[in-house]
Design a protein around this motif. Structure first.
Motif, PDB file in Angstrom:
ATOM      1  N   THR A   1      26.579 -75.149  -4.965  1.00 51.13           N
ATOM      2  CA  THR A   1      26.914 -73.802  -4.492  1.00 51.13           C
ATOM      3  C   THR A   1      27.728 -73.893  -3.205  1.00 51.13           C
ATOM      4  OG1 THR A   1      24.942 -72.862  -5.520  1.00 51.13           O
ATOM      5  CG2 THR A   1      25.948 -71.589  -3.724  1.00 51.13           C
ATOM      6  N   TYR A   2      27.326 -74.784  -2.296  1.00 52.78           N
ATOM      7  CA  TYR A   2      28.050 -74.981  -1.045  1.00 52.78           C
ATOM      8  C   TYR A   2      29.489 -75.424  -1.336  1.00 52.78           C
ATOM      9  CZ  TYR A   2      29.322 -76.710   3.571  1.00 52.78           C
ATOM     10  OH  TYR A   2      29.965 -76.923   4.765  1.00 52.78           O
ATOM     11  N   PHE A   3      29.652 -76.398  -2.257  1.00 57.24           N
ATOM     12  CA  PHE A   3      30.990 -76.891  -2.605  1.00 57.24           C
ATOM     13  C   PHE A   3      31.851 -75.754  -3.173  1.00 57.24           C
ATOM     14  CE2 PHE A   3      33.905 -78.476  -5.892  1.00 57.24           C
ATOM     15  CZ  PHE A   3      34.737 -79.259  -5.109  1.00 57.24           C
ATOM     16  N   ILE A   4      31.298 -74.977  -4.097  1.00 57.30           N
ATOM     17  CA  ILE A   4      32.039 -73.862  -4.695  1.00 57.30           C
ATOM     18  C   ILE A   4      32.446 -72.863  -3.620  1.00 57.30           C
ATOM     19  CG2 ILE A   4      31.825 -71.883  -6.252  1.00 57.30           C
ATOM     20  CD1 ILE A   4      29.980 -73.742  -8.001  1.00 57.30           C
ATOM     21  N   ASP A   5      31.533 -72.563  -2.707  1.00 56.50           N
ATOM     22  CA  ASP A   5      31.841 -71.636  -1.606  1.00 56.50           C
ATOM     23  C   ASP A   5      32.935 -72.184  -0.702  1.00 56.50           C
ATOM     24  OD1 ASP A   5      29.964 -69.873  -2.600  1.00 56.50           O
ATOM     25  OD2 ASP A   5      28.420 -70.387  -1.116  1.00 56.50           O
ATOM     26  N   GLU A   6      32.914 -73.493  -0.445  1.00 63.66           N
ATOM     27  CA  GLU A   6      33.953 -74.109   0.383  1.00 63.66           C
ATOM     28  C   GLU A   6      35.323 -74.011  -0.283  1.00 63.66           C
ATOM     29  OE1 GLU A   6      33.865 -75.763   3.672  1.00 63.66           O
ATOM     30  OE2 GLU A   6      32.250 -74.292   3.511  1.00 63.66           O
ATOM     31  N   VAL A   7      35.373 -74.236  -1.587  1.00 68.70           N
ATOM     32  CA  VAL A   7      36.638 -74.116  -2.316  1.00 68.70           C
ATOM     33  C   VAL A   7      37.144 -72.679  -2.243  1.00 68.70           C
ATOM     34  CG1 VAL A   7      37.751 -74.273  -4.591  1.00 68.70           C
ATOM     35  CG2 VAL A   7      36.164 -76.070  -3.855  1.00 68.70           C
ATOM     36  N   LYS A   8      36.254 -71.717  -2.444  1.00 65.98           N
ATOM     37  CA  LYS A   8      36.649 -70.305  -2.361  1.00 65.98           C
ATOM     38  C   LYS A   8      37.179 -69.974  -0.970  1.00 65.98           C
ATOM     39  CE  LYS A   8      33.372 -68.493  -5.734  1.00 65.98           C
ATOM     40  NZ  LYS A   8      32.151 -67.683  -5.885  1.00 65.98           N
TER      41      LYS A   8
END
Length: 188
Positions: A94-101
């Motif tokens: 979730t953290y990785f996805i949020d960082e990409v966003k």
């Protein structure tokens, strides 16, 4: 601790994705692995079970994911398992996805209203959010909660704009209580 784990591993994966110009590939793989783990609770239970040895868990990871996702992602999952942090894998992803966003200036907005919003109202809200934030696009999530009576509650990350009637009434009640207390103090 969980936040530190998700940040540490999420940042590491994000940096590798940028360095190797594989942001899109890693994003799709992370979403797929996250969905596979979410859909298979038995896998999660097995990988989190304290009596299953790390070596066996790593073998399971390799058997399931090798050849289906990048070696970097398999390596990250192996490392997470080896360090005993599998319970936090969802928060890492979730953290990785949020960082990409965030990197791509894609915002996620949660809008709560007392009544179902029309498409025109939803469009107007998204347009206003795009005008007043740094984001170039939004993933919009709408929720209806009659308890807010009227108005909207909008959450983007850790920022909340609450223009609900319920909150305004609560604020007014608090202010009136202060006035009554002060009036009571002045009485002879």
């Amino acid at each position: 601790m969980a936040k530190l784990v998700s940040k540490t591993y999420g940042d590491a994966l994000f940096e590798v994705a940028l360095e190797e110009d594989k942001l899109d590939q890693f994003l799709e793989e992370v979403k797929a692995v996250k969905a596979a783990i979410d859909e298979n609770q038995d896998l999660f239970k097995l990988m989190s079970h304290p009596k299953v040895v790390k070596e066996e868990k790593i073998k399971v990871v390799e058997d399931i994911f090798s050849g289906k996702v990048s070696r970097e992602l398999v390596g990250l999952i192996r490392m997470i398992v080896d360090k005993g942090h599998f319970e936090q894998i969802d928060s890492v992803f979730t953290y990785f996805i949020d960082e990409v966003k965030e990197y791509r200036n894609i915002g996620t907005a949660y809008v709560t209203s007392a009544l179902e919003l029309t498409d025109a109202q939803k469009s107007a809200i998204e347009k206003r959010l795009l005008e007043t934030t740094k984001y170039v696009t939004f993933e919009m999530h709408y929720n209806v909660d009659a308890a807010i009576i009227g108005g909207l509650v909008i959450r983007i990350g850790d920022r909340v704009v609450d223009s609900s009637v319920r909150t305004k009434l609560a604020d007014l009640t608090r202010e009136l209580s202060k006035i009554q207390l002060k009036a009571g103090e002045c009485a002879p």
